[in-house]
Scaffold this active site. Structure first.
Site, PDB file in Angstrom:
ATOM      1  N   ILE A 153       1.964   7.705   4.157  1.00 11.05           N
ATOM      2  CA  ILE A 153       3.101   7.274   4.959  1.00 11.05           C
ATOM      3  C   ILE A 153       3.938   6.233   4.230  1.00 11.05           C
ATOM      4  O   ILE A 153       5.172   6.282   4.259  1.00 11.05           O
ATOM      5  CB  ILE A 153       2.610   6.735   6.316  1.00 11.05           C
ATOM      6  CG1 ILE A 153       1.997   7.868   7.147  1.00 11.05           C
ATOM      7  CG2 ILE A 153       3.759   6.090   7.088  1.00 11.05           C
ATOM      8  CD1 ILE A 153       1.287   7.414   8.408  1.00 11.05           C
ATOM      9  N   TYR A 185     -12.868  -1.738  13.771  1.00 13.76           N
ATOM     10  CA  TYR A 185     -11.585  -1.205  13.291  1.00 13.76           C
ATOM     11  C   TYR A 185     -10.479  -1.485  14.290  1.00 13.76           C
ATOM     12  O   TYR A 185      -9.365  -1.892  13.900  1.00 13.76           O
ATOM     13  CB  TYR A 185     -11.697   0.295  13.031  1.00 13.76           C
ATOM     14  CG  TYR A 185     -10.361   0.935  12.698  1.00 13.76           C
ATOM     15  CD1 TYR A 185      -9.698   0.606  11.518  1.00 13.76           C
ATOM     16  CD2 TYR A 185      -9.771   1.850  13.564  1.00 13.76           C
ATOM     17  CE1 TYR A 185      -8.470   1.170  11.213  1.00 13.76           C
ATOM     18  CE2 TYR A 185      -8.545   2.428  13.261  1.00 13.76           C
ATOM     19  CZ  TYR A 185      -7.893   2.085  12.090  1.00 13.76           C
ATOM     20  OH  TYR A 185      -6.682   2.639  11.796  1.00 13.76           O
ATOM     21  N   GLY A 202       0.791  -1.231   0.000  1.00 14.38           N
ATOM     22  CA  GLY A 202       0.000   0.000   0.000  1.00 14.38           C
ATOM     23  C   GLY A 202       0.815   1.268   0.000  1.00 14.38           C
ATOM     24  O   GLY A 202       0.439   2.236   0.626  1.00 14.38           O
ATOM     25  N   ARG A 262       0.913   6.122  -1.723  1.00 16.05           N
ATOM     26  CA  ARG A 262       0.659   7.478  -1.211  1.00 16.05           C
ATOM     27  C   ARG A 262       0.938   7.501   0.293  1.00 16.05           C
ATOM     28  O   ARG A 262       1.228   6.476   0.913  1.00 16.05           O
ATOM     29  CB  ARG A 262      -0.796   7.881  -1.475  1.00 16.05           C
ATOM     30  CG  ARG A 262      -1.820   6.997  -0.779  1.00 16.05           C
ATOM     31  CD  ARG A 262      -3.247   7.449  -1.073  1.00 16.05           C
ATOM     32  NE  ARG A 262      -3.596   7.245  -2.467  1.00 16.05           N
ATOM     33  CZ  ARG A 262      -4.149   6.132  -2.938  1.00 16.05           C
ATOM     34  NH1 ARG A 262      -4.432   5.123  -2.122  1.00 16.05           N
ATOM     35  NH2 ARG A 262      -4.436   5.999  -4.204  1.00 16.05           N
TER      36      ARG A 262
END
Length: 288
Positions: free
Chosen positions: A17, A163, A12, A15
């Site tokens: 961090i 989450y 990932g 973009r």
């Protein structure tokens, strides 16, 4: 101390961090695989695997953009295989990919629940599993999970239990794998920011421009990650690092460069234990 010639596998990393960590390594002359799903520009999210690769090359590194959904075992295996074929091995695995939705139990659709657990917990486990055979061959191997300390207080669960469970699953990978692979000399650590970070997630989901103005840039996480990668893997494993504390240990005392336009106190990130704010001489407002 440099990452020149080292190979990073970042999930990932198109973009935010993840990209910041990639660019910091690239400035040393590192090789970086960007394994992510974004091949076409998104109307609300900046960056693709190809634009990230271009930035990495411009920064001085070598890049391999790989279209990869980390929920799919075959795709992860292929991405890891292509990385080893191109660069000769893997030295560092960065589990950066994450899905978020801050909703309560009744408001959380099970499809979204599954997505968060598949990407955060399962994805971190899977990417690590695929990289570990190659990390065992590296001289100073590191796994870094962008995951919070395991602070088991109800306040971190009550408003978004799904989450938190998924994110803490990443942290449990740190806890377990750091012990499991001690003999192999693989460092497995977590890194989390003490303040909010100005990313697309903050701007689109977590308060917009108001919170972004109270946030630091992703560069602080990139510099902290770089400092961790420089540490001997056999001596620095099983830690739940906080970005500012990592850099203070490296002698950094002026953090204004990471938020040069801030006019007031910065916003503390969630999942940061109260004792971290207490022991850190930082002008950050703990809002949780």
């Amino acid at each position: 101390m440099s990452l020149k010639g080292k190979t990073l596998f970042i999930s990932g990393g198109s973009r935010g961090i993840g990209l910041a960590i990639a660019l910091r390594a690239a400035r040393d002359g590192a090789n970086v695989t960007i394994a992510a799903k974004t091949a076409e520009p998104h109307p609300k999210l900046p960056g693709t695997i190809y634009s990230a690769a271009e930035e990495i090359e411009q920064a001085g590194g070598k890049a391999l953009p790989v279209l990869c959904d980390i929920r799919e075992e075959a795709q992860v295996a292929e991405a890891v295989g292509r990385t080893v074929e191109k660069f000769g091995g893997i030295d560092i695995c960065v589990n950066n990919a994450s899905a978020i939705q801050l909703t309560g139990t009744l408001e959380t659709d099970m499809k979204r629940y599954d997505l968060m657990h598949q990407i955060n917990t399962r994805g971190t486990f899977l990417v690590s599993k695929m990289c570990i055979p190659h990390l065992k061959l590296a001289k100073n191997p590191h796994i870094l999970n962008l995951a919070p300390p395991l602070d088991m207080k109800a306040k971190w669960f009550k408003n978004h239990v799904a989450y938190t469970m998924a994110k803490f699953g990443m942290s449990m990978c740190t806890l377990g794998m750091s012990a499991e692979f001690t003999r192999d000399g693989i460092a497995v650590n977590s890194l989390w920011p003490i303040s909010t970070i100005d990313t697309a997630a903050v701007r689109n989901l977590l308060g917009g421009a108001t919170v972004a103005a109270m946030s630091r840039s992703p560069d602080i996480m990139a510099d902290a990650a770089h400092a961790i990668f420089m540490r001997p893997s056999r001596e620095a494993s099983g830690n739940f690092y906080i970005d500012e504390e990592v850099l203070r240990a490296e002698g950094v005392s002026d953090f204004s460069v990471y938020a040069p336009d801030a006019t007031g106190p910065l916003a503390g990130d969630f999942f940061v234990p109260d004792e971290v704010f207490a022991r850190t001489d930082s002008k950050i407002r703990n809002i949780y």
